[in-house]
Design a protein around this motif. Sequence first.
Motif, PDB file in Angstrom:
ATOM      1  N   UNK A 132     -16.357  -2.543  -2.147  1.00  0.00           N
ATOM      2  CA  UNK A 132     -15.127  -2.884  -1.418  1.00  0.00           C
ATOM      3  C   UNK A 132     -14.338  -1.590  -1.273  1.00  0.00           C
ATOM      4  N   UNK A 133     -14.320  -1.044  -0.070  1.00  0.00           N
ATOM      5  CA  UNK A 133     -13.861   0.318   0.146  1.00  0.00           C
ATOM      6  C   UNK A 133     -12.391   0.533  -0.233  1.00  0.00           C
ATOM      7  N   UNK A 134     -11.495  -0.390   0.107  1.00  0.00           N
ATOM      8  CA  UNK A 134     -10.086  -0.126  -0.198  1.00  0.00           C
ATOM      9  C   UNK A 134      -9.829  -0.131  -1.701  1.00  0.00           C
ATOM     10  N   UNK A 135     -10.631  -0.897  -2.462  1.00  0.00           N
ATOM     11  CA  UNK A 135     -10.513  -0.829  -3.921  1.00  0.00           C
ATOM     12  C   UNK A 135     -11.027   0.516  -4.417  1.00  0.00           C
ATOM     13  N   UNK A 136     -12.161   0.968  -3.876  1.00  0.00           N
ATOM     14  CA  UNK A 136     -12.696   2.279  -4.257  1.00  0.00           C
ATOM     15  C   UNK A 136     -11.704   3.401  -3.949  1.00  0.00           C
ATOM     16  N   UNK A 137     -11.001   3.274  -2.825  1.00  0.00           N
ATOM     17  CA  UNK A 137     -10.067   4.328  -2.414  1.00  0.00           C
ATOM     18  C   UNK A 137      -8.667   4.148  -3.005  1.00  0.00           C
ATOM     19  N   UNK A 138      -8.428   3.021  -3.687  1.00  0.00           N
ATOM     20  CA  UNK A 138      -7.128   2.792  -4.310  1.00  0.00           C
ATOM     21  C   UNK A 138      -6.008   2.599  -3.311  1.00  0.00           C
ATOM     22  N   UNK A 139      -6.303   1.907  -2.199  1.00  0.00           N
ATOM     23  CA  UNK A 139      -5.282   1.696  -1.170  1.00  0.00           C
ATOM     24  C   UNK A 139      -5.286   0.238  -0.730  1.00  0.00           C
ATOM     25  N   UNK A 140      -4.432  -0.086   0.219  1.00  0.00           N
ATOM     26  CA  UNK A 140      -4.327  -1.442   0.744  1.00  0.00           C
ATOM     27  C   UNK A 140      -5.451  -1.696   1.751  1.00  0.00           C
ATOM     28  N   UNK A 141      -5.846  -2.960   1.894  1.00  0.00           N
ATOM     29  CA  UNK A 141      -6.889  -3.317   2.860  1.00  0.00           C
ATOM     30  C   UNK A 141      -6.350  -3.135   4.285  1.00  0.00           C
ATOM     31  N   UNK A 207      -2.785  -2.318  12.010  1.00  0.00           N
ATOM     32  CA  UNK A 207      -1.426  -2.809  12.217  1.00  0.00           C
ATOM     33  C   UNK A 207      -0.707  -3.052  10.893  1.00  0.00           C
ATOM     34  N   UNK A 208      -1.471  -3.343   9.849  1.00  0.00           N
ATOM     35  CA  UNK A 208      -0.933  -3.561   8.512  1.00  0.00           C
ATOM     36  C   UNK A 208      -1.895  -2.901   7.527  1.00  0.00           C
ATOM     37  N   UNK A 209      -1.387  -2.533   6.340  1.00  0.00           N
ATOM     38  CA  UNK A 209      -2.250  -1.921   5.333  1.00  0.00           C
ATOM     39  C   UNK A 209      -2.580  -0.470   5.652  1.00  0.00           C
ATOM     40  N   UNK A 210      -3.688   0.009   5.104  1.00  0.00           N
ATOM     41  CA  UNK A 210      -4.063   1.421   5.200  1.00  0.00           C
ATOM     42  C   UNK A 210      -5.446   1.578   5.837  1.00  0.00           C
ATOM     43  N   UNK A 211      -5.669   2.681   6.559  1.00  0.00           N
ATOM     44  CA  UNK A 211      -7.026   2.943   7.068  1.00  0.00           C
ATOM     45  C   UNK A 211      -7.953   3.286   5.911  1.00  0.00           C
ATOM     46  N   UNK A 212      -9.235   2.943   6.081  1.00  0.00           N
ATOM     47  CA  UNK A 212     -10.240   3.307   5.072  1.00  0.00           C
ATOM     48  C   UNK A 212     -11.390   4.038   5.756  1.00  0.00           C
TER      49      UNK A 212
END
Length: 261
Positions: A132-141, A207-212
Amino acid sequence: MLSASSTPYEARLAARSGGFDAPTADVAPGFVQGNLAVLPRALAYDFLLFCQRNPKPCPLIGVSEPGDPKMPALGRDLDIRTDLPRYRIWENGTLVSEPTDVSAFWRDDLVAFLIGCSFSFEEALLAARVPVRHIDQGCNVPMYRTSIPTTPAGCFSGPLVVSMRPLAPADLVRAIQVTSRFPSVHGAPIHVGDPAAIGIADIAAPDYGDPVEIRPGEVPVFWACGVTPQSVIASVRPDFCITHAPGYMLVTDIPNGSLAV
């Protein structure tokens, strides 16, 4: 400071005290998280009908009594006004504030709706060794408004919002199988591949959250998202509404496994 072993109650208390103001992905693993929409009673029936007609983006897991911020079926000592890390206040469809406590805005005619969140099926994805990339990157989905219409109900209508997780083709079938078991938290993906096919112009600008990061050979995979009510609110423009800030969920005491089918 919350850790991976924090309980749902500890997460809620941390939010209530103001000591936790961050996205809740990977917080209290094993327990259901929920998106929040709070509306005046005059709009509650229409919104309930909207959720029933749009179960993929709006799977209901709880509805409060009018004016009552407590939802004991969802968690011990749970208070809708204080127990999310961050909220959004809307007036006439315009976002006016992002407080960490909405007690000052609470009214006797408000009805709270808690909607299932895809963060809840991420535990099952990780257990199946699907990254799950956003968990790996420590950011929002990352989340996106699409060109897919929802089914109208009363005054409520608007575009579907999706969350996105990039996957290697070898992980795709397993991800579909895993998430299909959780219809109460959005279930299987609604689209795989070309973002433009569902009206997303720039996958790097959610539109919401962070790019991954999307790595070479990976495909974007899109799930219906409980932020959909926020895009609908922007279209309907009700006089007053409270929602969660995208990614900042209510952590309940309900085990994720109880939602699996």
